[in-house]
Design a protein around this motif. Sequence first.
Motif, PDB file in Angstrom:
ATOM      1  N   TRP A 190     -80.475 -30.735 -50.384  1.00 48.15           N
ATOM      2  CA  TRP A 190     -81.153 -30.857 -49.097  1.00 48.15           C
ATOM      3  C   TRP A 190     -81.479 -32.306 -48.724  1.00 48.15           C
ATOM      4  CZ3 TRP A 190     -81.803 -26.263 -51.775  1.00 48.15           C
ATOM      5  CH2 TRP A 190     -81.626 -25.081 -51.040  1.00 48.15           C
ATOM      6  N   CYS A 191     -81.180 -33.246 -49.572  1.00 45.29           N
ATOM      7  CA  CYS A 191     -81.474 -34.645 -49.256  1.00 45.29           C
ATOM      8  C   CYS A 191     -80.485 -35.192 -48.221  1.00 45.29           C
ATOM      9  CB  CYS A 191     -81.425 -35.498 -50.524  1.00 45.29           C
ATOM     10  SG  CYS A 191     -82.730 -35.108 -51.720  1.00 45.29           S
ATOM     11  N   GLY A 192     -80.881 -36.272 -47.559  1.00 43.14           N
ATOM     12  CA  GLY A 192     -79.980 -36.911 -46.612  1.00 43.14           C
ATOM     13  C   GLY A 192     -80.142 -36.382 -45.199  1.00 43.14           C
ATOM     14  N   ASP A 193     -79.077 -36.526 -44.393  1.00 40.03           N
ATOM     15  CA  ASP A 193     -79.135 -36.192 -42.970  1.00 40.03           C
ATOM     16  C   ASP A 193     -77.869 -35.477 -42.520  1.00 40.03           C
ATOM     17  OD1 ASP A 193     -80.345 -36.110 -40.471  1.00 40.03           O
ATOM     18  OD2 ASP A 193     -79.518 -38.033 -39.845  1.00 40.03           O
TER      19      ASP A 193
ATOM     20  N   THR B 208     -93.240 -24.965 -43.409  1.00 37.72           N
ATOM     21  CA  THR B 208     -92.409 -23.822 -43.758  1.00 37.72           C
ATOM     22  C   THR B 208     -91.064 -23.975 -43.073  1.00 37.72           C
ATOM     23  OG1 THR B 208     -92.356 -21.408 -43.991  1.00 37.72           O
ATOM     24  CG2 THR B 208     -93.151 -22.275 -41.888  1.00 37.72           C
ATOM     25  N   GLY B 209     -90.093 -23.191 -43.519  1.00 36.79           N
ATOM     26  CA  GLY B 209     -88.751 -23.283 -42.969  1.00 36.79           C
ATOM     27  C   GLY B 209     -87.733 -22.855 -43.993  1.00 36.79           C
ATOM     28  N   GLY B 210     -86.603 -23.552 -44.026  1.00 32.98           N
ATOM     29  CA  GLY B 210     -85.519 -23.120 -44.886  1.00 32.98           C
ATOM     30  C   GLY B 210     -85.263 -23.959 -46.116  1.00 32.98           C
ATOM     31  N   VAL B 211     -85.973 -25.065 -46.260  1.00 38.06           N
ATOM     32  CA  VAL B 211     -85.625 -26.059 -47.282  1.00 38.06           C
ATOM     33  C   VAL B 211     -86.082 -25.667 -48.673  1.00 38.06           C
ATOM     34  CG1 VAL B 211     -86.214 -28.393 -48.061  1.00 38.06           C
ATOM     35  CG2 VAL B 211     -85.440 -28.027 -45.737  1.00 38.06           C
ATOM     36  N   GLY B 212     -85.190 -25.871 -49.643  1.00 36.86           N
ATOM     37  CA  GLY B 212     -85.536 -25.752 -51.050  1.00 36.86           C
ATOM     38  C   GLY B 212     -85.717 -27.131 -51.655  1.00 36.86           C
ATOM     39  N   ILE B 213     -86.242 -27.176 -52.861  1.00 33.72           N
ATOM     40  CA  ILE B 213     -86.469 -28.453 -53.534  1.00 33.72           C
ATOM     41  C   ILE B 213     -85.284 -28.725 -54.454  1.00 33.72           C
ATOM     42  CG2 ILE B 213     -88.081 -29.819 -54.906  1.00 33.72           C
ATOM     43  CD1 ILE B 213     -89.166 -28.767 -52.199  1.00 33.72           C
ATOM     44  N   ALA B 214     -84.316 -29.462 -53.931  1.00 41.19           N
ATOM     45  CA  ALA B 214     -83.101 -29.769 -54.681  1.00 41.19           C
ATOM     46  C   ALA B 214     -82.336 -30.858 -53.948  1.00 41.19           C
ATOM     47  CB  ALA B 214     -82.217 -28.523 -54.832  1.00 41.19           C
ATOM     48  N   GLU B 215     -81.474 -31.551 -54.661  1.00 36.60           N
ATOM     49  CA  GLU B 215     -80.763 -32.687 -54.093  1.00 36.60           C
ATOM     50  C   GLU B 215     -79.823 -32.283 -52.965  1.00 36.60           C
ATOM     51  OE1 GLU B 215     -78.711 -34.509 -57.292  1.00 36.60           O
ATOM     52  OE2 GLU B 215     -77.592 -32.700 -57.862  1.00 36.60           O
TER      53      GLU B 215
ATOM     54  N   LEU C  41     -88.838 -30.621 -38.007  1.00 31.08           N
ATOM     55  CA  LEU C  41     -88.291 -31.626 -38.921  1.00 31.08           C
ATOM     56  C   LEU C  41     -86.866 -31.230 -39.275  1.00 31.08           C
ATOM     57  CD1 LEU C  41     -91.419 -31.849 -41.234  1.00 31.08           C
ATOM     58  CD2 LEU C  41     -90.782 -33.472 -39.439  1.00 31.08           C
ATOM     59  N   ARG C  42     -85.937 -32.163 -39.100  1.00 36.73           N
ATOM     60  CA  ARG C  42     -84.525 -31.855 -39.301  1.00 36.73           C
ATOM     61  C   ARG C  42     -83.973 -32.617 -40.502  1.00 36.73           C
ATOM     62  NH1 ARG C  42     -80.361 -32.572 -34.325  1.00 36.73           N
ATOM     63  NH2 ARG C  42     -81.641 -34.450 -34.133  1.00 36.73           N
ATOM     64  N   ASN C  43     -83.502 -31.872 -41.477  1.00 35.86           N
ATOM     65  CA  ASN C  43     -82.817 -32.412 -42.654  1.00 35.86           C
ATOM     66  C   ASN C  43     -83.767 -33.169 -43.588  1.00 35.86           C
ATOM     67  OD1 ASN C  43     -80.461 -31.299 -41.584  1.00 35.86           O
ATOM     68  ND2 ASN C  43     -79.932 -33.198 -40.524  1.00 35.86           N
ATOM     69  N   GLY C  44     -83.283 -33.393 -44.793  1.00 36.44           N
ATOM     70  CA  GLY C  44     -84.130 -33.951 -45.840  1.00 36.44           C
ATOM     71  C   GLY C  44     -84.750 -35.285 -45.513  1.00 36.44           C
ATOM     72  N   ASP C  45     -84.039 -36.140 -44.770  1.00 33.45           N
ATOM     73  CA  ASP C  45     -84.571 -37.459 -44.450  1.00 33.45           C
ATOM     74  C   ASP C  45     -85.863 -37.387 -43.643  1.00 33.45           C
ATOM     75  OD1 ASP C  45     -82.623 -38.752 -45.832  1.00 33.45           O
ATOM     76  OD2 ASP C  45     -81.547 -39.547 -44.089  1.00 33.45           O
TER      77      ASP C  45
END
Length: 400
Positions: A163-166, A154-161, A44-48
């Motif tokens: 990381w949203c978008g593409d 799992t991966g690198g993403v945190g829960i914050a704005e 899965l790539r990017n927040g979108d």
Amino acid sequence: MNPDNMTQRTLSSPSAGARALRMRRRLERLIGIAATEGNALVALRNGDEIFPAMLESVRSAEYTVDMMTFVYWRGDIARQFAQALAERARAGVRVRLLLDGFGSRTIEKGLLKDMREAGVHVAWFRQPVALSPLKQNHRCHRKALLVDEQVAFTGGVGIAEEWCGDARNEREWRDTHVEVRGPAVDGVAAAFAQNWAECSGELFDGHDRFGEHRPQGDAVVQVVRGSAGFGWQDMQTLMQVMIESAEERFRLTTAYFSPDAYFIELLCRASRRGVEVEILLPGPYTDKRVCQLAGQHFYEDLLACGVKIYQYQPTMLHAKVITVDGTAALIGSTNFNRRSLEHDEEVMLVVLDEEFTATLDTHFDEDVAVSEQIRGGRWGRRSLLQRARETAVLPIRRFL
């Protein structure tokens, strides 16, 4: 299942199959964790792509939701996750949320209150105020979401704005997460349990079913957990084996690049023996300039050995991905810096699957297309001020 038979079915090329089997046995023996077969993975790539998949999984939970993260900051996406977790808890699902005491310290207090009132079990990993200085330096950097014991992220993403978008502009970070189904889910669950045990006395309850996993795909996956402490860590062994196993190509994407001289030499030796070594790093929008400076201290050595270095231009690059020879991939929370390799709690998936690795290699190619390559001659002519900045951060490199 016989590993030789498995490898021939999973990997189309006999030479690739032999390489993957050698790597599998090296890692199983040197780290002591068995790989599992029958896994299905989706990059899965990017927040979108990442956030809708995670939220859909949470909202469909029937029994359990376990979530751990280093970063839980602010913004609409933070509220969406809090609402989804709270709704499931009110519906009778056992929901546990583990937050790092340093990385998630800026979470909105109202979200914590709402989740706790709904029945979410919230725990903190090593809140700084109650810790000795030594423990404060060892953080839980793992990111994991587990739903009904059947699917893990799992991966690198945190829960914050952020990381949203593409990754369309500097406000939308570039990152990669992975959805996992199959026996490897248990390895990610063990990473959560290991840290939850330090923060809570209850490891399981009547909601846990401990069922068997049916085969979901053809990928072979080993889940490696790095633990905060002193001395040589499993993450360092993992990285060393991957570098030394590369025969044709080693690709590294990392948000924070500041290893010690030993790992720089491993990369240089790989390049000198004919491996194409490529490193993709953040560029002008790095969120930690001091870490970037620490890594730049080694650029001349790497470039002299033939290593290719690229800096991603559109936004902050936060992904942590390695691919080797088109047959193996690493993806998870670990950066190629001393903090991840030596100090923090981390989790990485070793994936032996050509199709999944090819997807990540395609992502790498697309990212390089919008990156700037560092050229040896030009880098050698950088200013005295730049050199002084690189030197100035060396005393604190081990903490970056």
